[in-house]
Design a protein around this motif. Structure first.
Motif, PDB file in Angstrom:
ATOM      1  N   LEU A 259       0.823  -1.208   0.000  1.00  0.00           N
ATOM      2  CA  LEU A 259       0.000   0.000   0.000  1.00  0.00           C
ATOM      3  C   LEU A 259       0.859   1.260   0.000  1.00  0.00           C
ATOM      4  O   LEU A 259       0.501   2.279  -0.579  1.00  0.00           O
ATOM      5  N   ALA A 260       2.009   1.186   0.665  1.00  0.00           N
ATOM      6  CA  ALA A 260       2.877   2.365   0.807  1.00  0.00           C
ATOM      7  C   ALA A 260       3.521   2.781  -0.507  1.00  0.00           C
ATOM      8  O   ALA A 260       3.956   3.933  -0.643  1.00  0.00           O
ATOM      9  N   TRP A 261       3.610   1.880  -1.486  1.00  0.00           N
ATOM     10  CA  TRP A 261       4.110   2.302  -2.793  1.00  0.00           C
ATOM     11  C   TRP A 261       3.157   3.309  -3.438  1.00  0.00           C
ATOM     12  O   TRP A 261       3.573   4.159  -4.218  1.00  0.00           O
ATOM     13  N   GLU A 262       1.885   3.220  -3.102  1.00  0.00           N
ATOM     14  CA  GLU A 262       0.891   4.144  -3.643  1.00  0.00           C
ATOM     15  C   GLU A 262       0.520   5.236  -2.631  1.00  0.00           C
ATOM     16  O   GLU A 262       0.041   6.300  -3.017  1.00  0.00           O
ATOM     17  N   ASP A 263       0.722   4.970  -1.343  1.00  0.00           N
ATOM     18  CA  ASP A 263       0.321   5.867  -0.262  1.00  0.00           C
ATOM     19  C   ASP A 263       1.556   6.237   0.560  1.00  0.00           C
ATOM     20  O   ASP A 263       1.947   5.524   1.478  1.00  0.00           O
ATOM     21  N   VAL A 264       2.163   7.354   0.231  1.00  0.00           N
ATOM     22  CA  VAL A 264       3.437   7.765   0.838  1.00  0.00           C
ATOM     23  C   VAL A 264       3.327   7.900   2.351  1.00  0.00           C
ATOM     24  O   VAL A 264       4.298   7.642   3.086  1.00  0.00           O
ATOM     25  N   ALA A 265       2.163   8.270   2.861  1.00  0.00           N
ATOM     26  CA  ALA A 265       1.994   8.494   4.303  1.00  0.00           C
ATOM     27  C   ALA A 265       2.263   7.240   5.121  1.00  0.00           C
ATOM     28  O   ALA A 265       2.544   7.323   6.324  1.00  0.00           O
ATOM     29  N   LEU A 266       2.206   6.071   4.497  1.00  0.00           N
ATOM     30  CA  LEU A 266       2.402   4.806   5.220  1.00  0.00           C
ATOM     31  C   LEU A 266       3.873   4.413   5.383  1.00  0.00           C
ATOM     32  O   LEU A 266       4.189   3.485   6.133  1.00  0.00           O
TER      33      LEU A 266
END
Length: 329
Positions: A264-271
């Motif tokens: 998910l963090a590849w698409e959602d930097v906040a993670l």
């Protein structure tokens, strides 16, 4: 002698594993009476787990189909993880806009071989609802949606059964038979009481640079005269207790949470800070797996041209979309 302290995250993962095992035993008592209700209860177990361990900005819902921007729809999916931008008015419509879906999962109480092949086929249908992306190896080897198969337990429990080999053999066979591009691979398969398989994408598979003695030049090598036919590999990395270097606090659910968060963090930097924390605390365990080779033609011409002109590109950061060989996304 005092007992060695474990990180609290490991304790939480063991608690989750024990809770899931207890739920499986409870559900199985009446599964033959009403298989549909048993399946619904299993889905709710996974829904609550994801709600509890994904950031609160994500919405986790059950039973729905995904609709593409051109109106095509997926088969029904058991559990969907929606992005924070998803319109509240549409949360209960059971037809979910592809652009707002971060992850989708099929859920089974007791996994069988047939479930694995069906999941691979459904994964391909779901991922092909999304436009093909170009520009970097990461974008071209992945779709924006994560797809996985979740189960409480498995069906290979007779004496002398080999569940690890059976699951991996079926997963690889179905992948080889049905997936025509790396982006179509199932991202994860988690069996709560046994193990977790994670899809990996490896880029730029080169041979060793030619030596000066054979009359070759590094420029020729970079011009692709010495590049192997394969330009990428995919793998299903299995994480089970049978790995000889497995961490002592390994749990399949810990591996699921750690790697789902990473995808998910590849698409959602906040993670990303949280993902780095999970990696340092090693809740994901260690794994191993074989490889499937893919030809250079899986990439767009722009990416091929950049590879040819640049050769092996240096790794810059953990989240570099142009990572070199043997960095698993």
């Amino acid at each position: 002698m005092s007992q060695e302290k474990t990180h609290d995250l490991h304790d939480f993962m063991h608690q989750l594993s024990n809770e899931m095992a207890a739920e499986y035993d409870r559900i199985q008592k009446r599964a033959t009476e009403d298989p549909g209700t048993a399946g619904d209860q299993g889905e709710e177990n996974w829904t609550e787990l994801l709600r509890g361990w994904l950031p609160r900005t994500y919405e986790v819902v059950t039973k729905g189909r995904i609709i593409s921007q051109d109106g095509r729809t997926s088969p029904q999916v058991d559990v969907l993880v929606l992005k924070s931008v998803y319109p509240e008015k549409l949360l209960n419509k059971k037809l979910y806009l592809a652009a707002g879906v971060a992850a989708a999962f099929e859920c089974k109480t007791t996994l069988t071989a047939a479930h694995i092949e069906k999941s691979v086929k459904t994964c391909i249908e779901v991922k092909n609802l999304y436009p093909v992306r170009e520009g970097t190896p990461y974008k071209e080897l992945h779709t924006p949606v994560v797809y996985g198969l979740l189960a409480h337990s498995h069906s290979w429990k007779r004496p002398k059964s080999t569940p690890e080999d059976n699951i991996e053999r079926k997963l690889r066979k179905a992948d080889n038979l049905h997936a025509s591009h790396p982006r179509e691979c199932v991202d994860m398969l988690c069996i709560a009481d046994f193990g977790t398989w994670i899809s990996g994408k490896l880029t730029f598979i080169y041979p060793s640079p030619p030596s000066v003695s054979d009359g070759s030049s590094l420029n020729q090598w970079r011009d692709f005269q010495y590049v192997l036919e394969g330009a990428a590999q995919t793998t299903y990395v299995r994480h089970t207790r049978f790995h000889d270097k497995q961490t002592k606090n390994f749990t399949p659910i810990g591996t699921l949470i750690s790697n789902l968060s990473r995808r998910l963090a590849w698409e959602d930097v906040a993670l990303r800070d949280l993902v780095d924390y999970y990696q340092i605390t090693k809740i994901g365990g260690v794994g191993m797996g074989g490889f499937r080779d893919w030809p250079i033609s899986i990439y767009s011409q722009d990416v091929i041209n950049r590879i040819k002109s640049s050769g092996l590109l240096p790794k810059t950061t953990t989240w570099d979309e142009w990572q070199i060989a043997f960095n698993i996304h």
